[in-house]
Design an enzyme around this catalytic site. Structure first.
Site, PDB file in Angstrom:
ATOM      1  N   LYS A  35      38.337 -11.350  -9.171  1.00 52.96           N
ATOM      2  CA  LYS A  35      38.315 -12.405  -9.908  1.00 52.96           C
ATOM      3  C   LYS A  35      39.536 -13.070 -10.422  1.00 52.96           C
ATOM      4  CE  LYS A  35      37.900 -11.310 -14.269  1.00 52.96           C
ATOM      5  NZ  LYS A  35      38.889 -10.891 -15.356  1.00 52.96           N
ATOM      6  N   LYS A  56      48.645 -14.426 -17.777  1.00 47.46           N
ATOM      7  CA  LYS A  56      47.986 -13.394 -17.318  1.00 47.46           C
ATOM      8  C   LYS A  56      47.808 -13.240 -15.805  1.00 47.46           C
ATOM      9  CE  LYS A  56      45.366  -9.600 -17.328  1.00 47.46           C
ATOM     10  NZ  LYS A  56      46.072  -8.264 -16.870  1.00 47.46           N
ATOM     11  N   THR A  80      40.164 -11.622 -19.554  1.00 47.32           N
ATOM     12  CA  THR A  80      41.032 -12.252 -18.418  1.00 47.32           C
ATOM     13  C   THR A  80      40.027 -13.458 -18.118  1.00 47.32           C
ATOM     14  OG1 THR A  80      42.222 -10.285 -17.988  1.00 47.32           O
ATOM     15  CG2 THR A  80      42.280 -12.179 -16.547  1.00 47.32           C
TER      16      THR A  80
HETATM   17  N1  LIG Z   1      40.401  -2.338 -16.651  1.00 51.85           N
HETATM   18  C1  LIG Z   1      41.504  -2.957 -16.761  1.00 51.85           C
HETATM   19  O1  LIG Z   1      42.287  -2.248 -16.035  1.00 51.85           O
HETATM   20  C2  LIG Z   1      41.751  -4.038 -17.412  1.00 51.85           C
HETATM   21  C3  LIG Z   1      40.848  -5.155 -17.370  1.00 51.85           C
HETATM   22  N2  LIG Z   1      41.147  -6.515 -17.980  1.00 51.85           N
HETATM   23  C4  LIG Z   1      40.410  -7.297 -18.071  1.00 51.85           C
HETATM   24  O2  LIG Z   1      39.605  -6.975 -19.249  1.00 51.85           O
HETATM   25  C5  LIG Z   1      38.051  -7.282 -19.101  1.00 51.85           C
HETATM   26  C6  LIG Z   1      37.256  -6.248 -19.267  1.00 51.85           C
HETATM   27  O3  LIG Z   1      37.660  -5.523 -18.376  1.00 51.85           O
HETATM   28  P1  LIG Z   1      36.976  -4.007 -18.295  1.00 51.85           P
HETATM   29  O4  LIG Z   1      36.705  -3.195 -19.340  1.00 51.85           O
HETATM   30  O5  LIG Z   1      37.615  -3.216 -17.284  1.00 51.85           O
HETATM   31  O6  LIG Z   1      35.429  -4.451 -17.690  1.00 51.85           O
HETATM   32  P2  LIG Z   1      34.115  -3.456 -17.538  1.00 51.85           P
HETATM   33  O7  LIG Z   1      33.447  -3.851 -16.186  1.00 51.85           O
HETATM   34  O8  LIG Z   1      34.442  -1.846 -17.607  1.00 51.85           O
HETATM   35  O9  LIG Z   1      33.225  -3.918 -18.754  1.00 51.85           O
HETATM   36  C7  LIG Z   1      32.918  -5.241 -18.994  1.00 51.85           C
HETATM   37  C8  LIG Z   1      32.297  -5.564 -20.195  1.00 51.85           C
HETATM   38  O10 LIG Z   1      31.465  -6.958 -20.255  1.00 51.85           O
HETATM   39  C9  LIG Z   1      30.331  -6.798 -20.663  1.00 51.85           C
HETATM   40  N3  LIG Z   1      29.561  -7.813 -19.856  1.00 51.85           N
HETATM   41  C10 LIG Z   1      29.651  -8.275 -18.658  1.00 51.85           C
HETATM   42  N4  LIG Z   1      28.920  -9.497 -18.297  1.00 51.85           N
HETATM   43  C11 LIG Z   1      28.381  -9.803 -19.663  1.00 51.85           C
HETATM   44  C12 LIG Z   1      27.435 -10.750 -20.002  1.00 51.85           C
HETATM   45  N5  LIG Z   1      26.817 -11.965 -19.226  1.00 51.85           N
HETATM   46  N6  LIG Z   1      27.170 -10.977 -21.338  1.00 51.85           N
HETATM   47  C13 LIG Z   1      27.680  -9.940 -22.224  1.00 51.85           C
HETATM   48  N7  LIG Z   1      28.483  -9.045 -22.029  1.00 51.85           N
HETATM   49  C14 LIG Z   1      28.752  -8.949 -20.478  1.00 51.85           C
HETATM   50  C15 LIG Z   1      29.971  -5.229 -20.110  1.00 51.85           C
HETATM   51  O11 LIG Z   1      28.764  -5.018 -20.639  1.00 51.85           O
HETATM   52  P3  LIG Z   1      27.812  -3.997 -19.897  1.00 51.85           P
HETATM   53  O12 LIG Z   1      28.272  -2.718 -20.328  1.00 51.85           O
HETATM   54  O13 LIG Z   1      26.484  -4.427 -20.763  1.00 51.85           O
HETATM   55  O14 LIG Z   1      27.532  -4.238 -18.460  1.00 51.85           O
HETATM   56  C16 LIG Z   1      31.236  -4.698 -20.708  1.00 51.85           C
HETATM   57  O15 LIG Z   1      30.994  -4.370 -21.960  1.00 51.85           O
HETATM   58  C17 LIG Z   1      37.939  -8.076 -17.902  1.00 51.85           C
HETATM   59  O16 LIG Z   1      38.266  -9.552 -17.972  1.00 51.85           O
HETATM   60  C18 LIG Z   1      39.269  -7.517 -17.152  1.00 51.85           C
HETATM   61  O17 LIG Z   1      39.881  -8.601 -16.203  1.00 51.85           O
HETATM   62  C19 LIG Z   1      42.448  -6.838 -18.594  1.00 51.85           C
HETATM   63  C20 LIG Z   1      43.588  -5.543 -18.546  1.00 51.85           C
HETATM   64  C21 LIG Z   1      43.172  -4.479 -17.712  1.00 51.85           C
HETATM   65  O1  LIG Z   2      44.414  -6.759 -15.298  1.00 48.48           O
HETATM   66  C1  LIG Z   2      44.695  -5.197 -15.135  1.00 48.48           C
HETATM   67  C2  LIG Z   2      45.928  -4.761 -15.540  1.00 48.48           C
HETATM   68  O2  LIG Z   2      46.194  -3.621 -15.185  1.00 48.48           O
HETATM   69  O3  LIG Z   2      46.678  -5.237 -16.262  1.00 48.48           O
END
Ligand SMILES: NC(=O)C1=CN([C@@H]2O[C@H](COP(=O)(O)OP(=O)(O)OC[C@H]3O[C@@H](n4cnc5c(N)ncnc54)[C@H](OP(=O)(O)O)[C@@H]3O)[C@@H](O)[C@H]2O)C=CC1
Ligand SMILES: O=CC(=O)O
Length: 294
Positions: free
Chosen positions: A238, A170, A95
């Site tokens: 965010k 989104k 996102t």
């Molecule tokens: N969780 C949810 O319910 C939902 C989330 N989303 C969106 O999906 C995306 C991922 O969410 P989610 O999985 O929950 O997030 P997490 O915080 O669990 O995971 C984030 C991921 O991004 C990586 N990351 C963060 N910073 C960097 C960087 N500078 N360089 C490389 N990799 C990086 C992390 O790596 P590391 O492990 O090394 O920290 C990790 O793999 C987000 O944009 C979120 O808004 C969308 C729908 C639902």
């Molecule tokens: O981005 C979060 C979700 O639940 O969708």
């Protein structure tokens, strides 16, 4: 089909795992490489950098935390751009805002690759169950090629047009979701303080016009002050911030979203950023501990 997968957080891990279970060959990378091990146990290969994953795979998916992460994985040393080329596709499901997505798209296309943005609606459980709603935009041919992957990850895929439309859709959806979470928190608090049972409030809500899966799923845990992270609060904040920027650009007044963003910001300042976004209830109740920002 062999796909690359960059980013194994809450969502990426569930999505990559689902692809493996459905017969895809998957090469994974995560900034913290140790997080790849669980996926390797399920049959994945590791790529040691994003560039190496793209070199190996015709199609690479990214699921990263925020715009800074999405940009870094593409543009930094050992990033996607070093190996993307004609015939390869990059699908960013993170996102982010439309500007970030456009920057990535332009750079990928300049190198001969194709690009699709495909953020998702739906959280950890829908990701595990293949029930996401996929909001894609960009290269239509890439969308069609990658549909078998989307069919495993989601219950419905939309193709919304040019790059930016998926990102904006989104953000609008999550702006509404974040505001609803604040409304639920205030309602639970008001019920409790005015001598009503919060659980009975949930039961009443569930029978009426504003019944929804989110209240049903999160409400009971909120009453027990339990916030295991499915959608981390820092990501919801965010999304509110990016949606408010979109509102600024288009001169759309969004006082409810702005107030909700303040509550999420306050929650982060109390150290609640890594909990589920429903932890904003602690701010509404005034029971948040003091803590360091996450
Ligand atoms: N969780 C949810 O319910 C939902 C989330 N989303 C969106 O999906 C995306 C991922 O969410 P989610 O999985 O929950 O997030 P997490 O915080 O669990 O995971 C984030 C991921 O991004 C990586 N990351 C963060 N910073 C960097 C960087 N500078 N360089 C490389 N990799 C990086 C992390 O790596 P590391 O492990 O090394 O920290 C990790 O793999 C987000 O944009 C979120 O808004 C969308 C729908 C639902
Ligand atoms: O981005 C979060 C979700 O639940 O969708």
């Amino acid at each position: 089909m062999e796909v690359g997968f960059l980013g194994l957080g809450i969502m990426g891990k569930a999505m990559a795992s689902r692809l493996l279970k459905h017969g895809f060959r998957v090469t994974v990378w995560n900034r913290t490489l140790s997080k790849c091990e669980e996926l390797v146990e399920q049959g994945a290969s590791i790529g040691e950098t994003p560039a190496l994953v793209v070199k190996k795979c015709k199609y690479t998916i990214a699921m990263l935390s925020d715009p800074a992460a999405a940009l870094s994985v593409v543009f930094d040393k050992d990033g996607v751009l070093e190996q993307i080329s004609e015939g390869k596709g990059y699908i960013d499901m993170s996102t982010v805002d439309a500007e970030t997505s456009s920057k990535i798209s332009e750079a990928i296309i300049k190198k001969g690759g194709s690009f699709l943005e495909a953020p998702v609606s739906g959280s950890k459980k829908p990701a595990e169950d293949g029930q996401l709603i996929i909001l894609s935009a960009g290269d239509k041919a890439l969308y069609e090629v990658i549909l078998p992957v989307f069919d495993v990850l989601g219950k419905k895929s939309f193709f919304l047009g040019e790059v930016g439309k998926g990102a904006r859709m989104k953000l609008v959806v999550n702006m509404i979701m974040g505001s609803m979470m604040n409304a639920l928190s205030e309602g639970l608090c008001l019920a409790d303080k005015s001598g009503l049972s919060p659980q009975t409030l949930l039961d009443v809500l569930d029978l009426g016009a504003c019944s929804n899966p989110m209240f049903k799923l999160k409400g009971p845990a909120m009453i027990e002050s339990k916030y295991p992270p499915a959608f981390p609060l820092k990501h919801q904040q965010k999304d509110m911030r990016l949606a408010l920027c979109l509102g600024d650009e288009h001169a759309v007044s969004m006082p409810i979203a702005a107030a909700s963003n303040e509550a999420f910001k306050k929650a982060r300042s109390h150290g609640l950023g890594d909990l589920d976004f429903s932890a904003v209830y602690e701010i509404v109740k005034g029971t948040a501990p003091s803590g360091n920002a996450a």
